[in-house]
Design an enzyme around this catalytic site. Sequence first.
Site, short mmCIF file in Angstrom:
data_model
loop_
_atom_site.label_atom_id
_atom_site.label_comp_id
_atom_site.label_asym_id
_atom_site.label_seq_id
_atom_site.Cartn_x
_atom_site.Cartn_y
_atom_site.Cartn_z
N ASP A 45 0.85 -1.19 0.00
CA ASP A 45 0.00 0.00 0.00
C ASP A 45 0.89 1.24 0.00
OD1 ASP A 45 -2.98 1.01 0.65
OD2 ASP A 45 -1.53 2.26 1.74
N TYR A 50 3.29 9.67 -0.48
CA TYR A 50 4.38 9.10 0.33
C TYR A 50 5.75 9.28 -0.32
CZ TYR A 50 0.33 6.68 2.42
OH TYR A 50 -0.88 6.37 2.97
N LYS A 75 -2.60 5.95 -4.47
CA LYS A 75 -3.70 6.89 -4.19
C LYS A 75 -3.47 8.23 -4.88
CE LYS A 75 -3.63 4.71 0.34
NZ LYS A 75 -2.23 4.64 0.81
N HIS A 108 -7.46 9.67 -2.28
CA HIS A 108 -6.82 9.62 -0.95
C HIS A 108 -7.68 10.29 0.13
CE1 HIS A 108 -2.51 9.23 0.83
NE2 HIS A 108 -3.41 9.14 1.79
N1 NDP Z 1 -5.29 6.40 3.47
C1 NDP Z 1 -4.73 7.13 4.41
O1 NDP Z 1 -5.05 8.30 4.60
C2 NDP Z 1 -3.68 6.52 5.26
C3 NDP Z 1 -3.13 5.31 4.90
N2 NDP Z 1 -2.15 4.73 5.68
C4 NDP Z 1 -1.64 3.41 5.24
O2 NDP Z 1 -1.69 2.50 6.34
C5 NDP Z 1 -0.38 1.98 6.58
C6 NDP Z 1 -0.19 1.63 8.04
O3 NDP Z 1 -0.45 2.75 8.86
P1 NDP Z 1 0.68 3.56 9.65
O4 NDP Z 1 0.17 4.93 9.88
O5 NDP Z 1 1.95 3.41 8.94
O6 NDP Z 1 0.71 2.90 11.08
P2 NDP Z 1 0.76 1.43 11.72
O7 NDP Z 1 -0.44 1.33 12.62
O8 NDP Z 1 1.01 0.40 10.72
O9 NDP Z 1 2.03 1.55 12.69
C7 NDP Z 1 3.33 1.76 12.23
C8 NDP Z 1 4.23 2.08 13.45
O10 NDP Z 1 4.21 0.96 14.35
C9 NDP Z 1 5.51 0.43 14.49
N3 NDP Z 1 5.37 -1.03 14.45
C10 NDP Z 1 5.08 -1.80 13.36
N4 NDP Z 1 4.98 -3.09 13.70
C11 NDP Z 1 5.21 -3.17 15.04
C12 NDP Z 1 5.25 -4.24 15.96
N5 NDP Z 1 5.06 -5.50 15.56
N6 NDP Z 1 5.51 -3.95 17.27
C13 NDP Z 1 5.70 -2.68 17.66
N7 NDP Z 1 5.67 -1.62 16.83
C14 NDP Z 1 5.43 -1.86 15.52
C15 NDP Z 1 6.35 0.97 13.34
O11 NDP Z 1 7.69 1.17 13.75
P3 NDP Z 1 8.99 0.83 12.85
O12 NDP Z 1 8.69 1.18 11.43
O13 NDP Z 1 10.03 1.72 13.46
O14 NDP Z 1 9.29 -0.63 13.04
C16 NDP Z 1 5.66 2.31 13.09
O15 NDP Z 1 6.14 3.28 14.00
C17 NDP Z 1 0.53 3.10 6.07
O16 NDP Z 1 1.86 2.68 5.91
C18 NDP Z 1 -0.18 3.47 4.80
O17 NDP Z 1 0.09 2.51 3.79
C19 NDP Z 1 -1.72 5.33 6.83
C20 NDP Z 1 -2.20 6.56 7.21
C21 NDP Z 1 -3.23 7.25 6.45
O1 NHF Z 2 -1.91 8.50 3.99
C1 NHF Z 2 -1.63 9.34 4.84
C2 NHF Z 2 -0.64 9.11 5.85
O2 NHF Z 2 -0.94 9.75 7.07
C3 NHF Z 2 -1.16 11.14 6.98
C4 NHF Z 2 -1.30 11.75 8.35
O3 NHF Z 2 -2.07 10.97 9.20
C5 NHF Z 2 -2.39 11.32 6.15
O4 NHF Z 2 -2.60 12.66 5.91
C6 NHF Z 2 -2.29 10.63 4.85
O5 NHF Z 2 -3.54 10.49 4.30
#
Ligand code: NDP
Ligand code: NHF
Length: 277
Positions: A45, A50, A75, A108
Amino acid sequence: MSVATITLNNGVEIPQLGFGVFQIKPQDTVQAVTTALETGYRHIDTAEMYGNEREVGEAIRKSGLDPAEVFVTSKLNNGFQTYDDAARALDGTLDALGVERLDLFLIHWPLATVRDFTEAWKALEQGYRDGKVRAIGVSNFQVHHLNRLLAETTVKPVVNQIELHPYLTQPQLRAYGADHDIAIEAWSPIAQGGVLEDPTITAIAERVGKSPAQVVLRWHVQLGNIVFPKSVTPERIRENFEIFDFELTDADVTSISALNKDERTGPDPDTFAYVPR
Ligand SMILES: NC(=O)C1=CN([C@@H]2O[C@H](COP(=O)(O)OP(=O)(O)OC[C@H]3O[C@@H](n4cnc5c(N)ncnc54)[C@H](OP(=O)(O)O)[C@@H]3O)[C@@H](O)[C@H]2O)C=CC1
Ligand SMILES: O=C1CO[C@H](CO)[C@@H](O)[C@@H]1O
């Protein structure tokens, strides 16, 4: 370990567990995605926002896997909501990823206070009809955005990607998705780590012999959500993949769902209006 798949409303299959690359720096993305693919993830994803689509494409090519085996989502960034800009943005994403066809492209953010998402959607519909993308969907849409989209456009979104975790369980949007056959993708599935010390979750983790992150990801899977946790840490990338060899009881699922406090870690879709140009 075999990852379950979900059949989307147009018949396309998506692996229920994927790998998210938000906040992975471009220079770290090839390594992280390579580790994910070696671990067995077949769903990535990403997003134009990004800044790492190019590196995602590079990692897939370098893996030696048949690219058709890896499901890729990207997105539409917030600056591109007119019909023409959205059509160009889809081409830009295909170019950055180095593919002729993308698996899934999402709007997005609805940005309903500053833009008209139905115009962007019509460009995505055309990209779908032209075979540039196998499925189209939305992200961060509330019920009223979805009602408008369904009323004013032709192709139903296959997914709604929303913030969803034990502190924000989104019952209304999940029910809407179930009623309209729109799959739910959960972003920030472990609330960026913010739910991992919750005593309800740590107690279940101890009992079943899994980590808190594995328990939360398993909760998502049992609810039918599609998830793609992000990590740049190889051990965590592997840990997050090991969730298909155990089950939570119905009582566990219910007690994790009861942790809901409607608490967001990210922006509110009804007020978020950030457009980068
Ligand atoms: N459509 C949208 O608006 C959005 C989409 N997304 C999508 O969702 C995905 C996931 O969400 P995201 O916001 O990244 O957050 P997550 O909930 O996936 O959490 C990621 C964080 O948790 C830590 N982590 C991961 N696995 C573990 C574990 N097993 N134990 C402890 N800590 C852990 C990582 O640290 P580290 O990397 O240091 O290991 C990082 O700091 C994004 O990457 C993106 O693709 C996210 C936000 C908004
Ligand atoms: O994908 C995303 C990652 O996180 C950002 C902050 O929460 C969002 O704005 C964005 O949509």
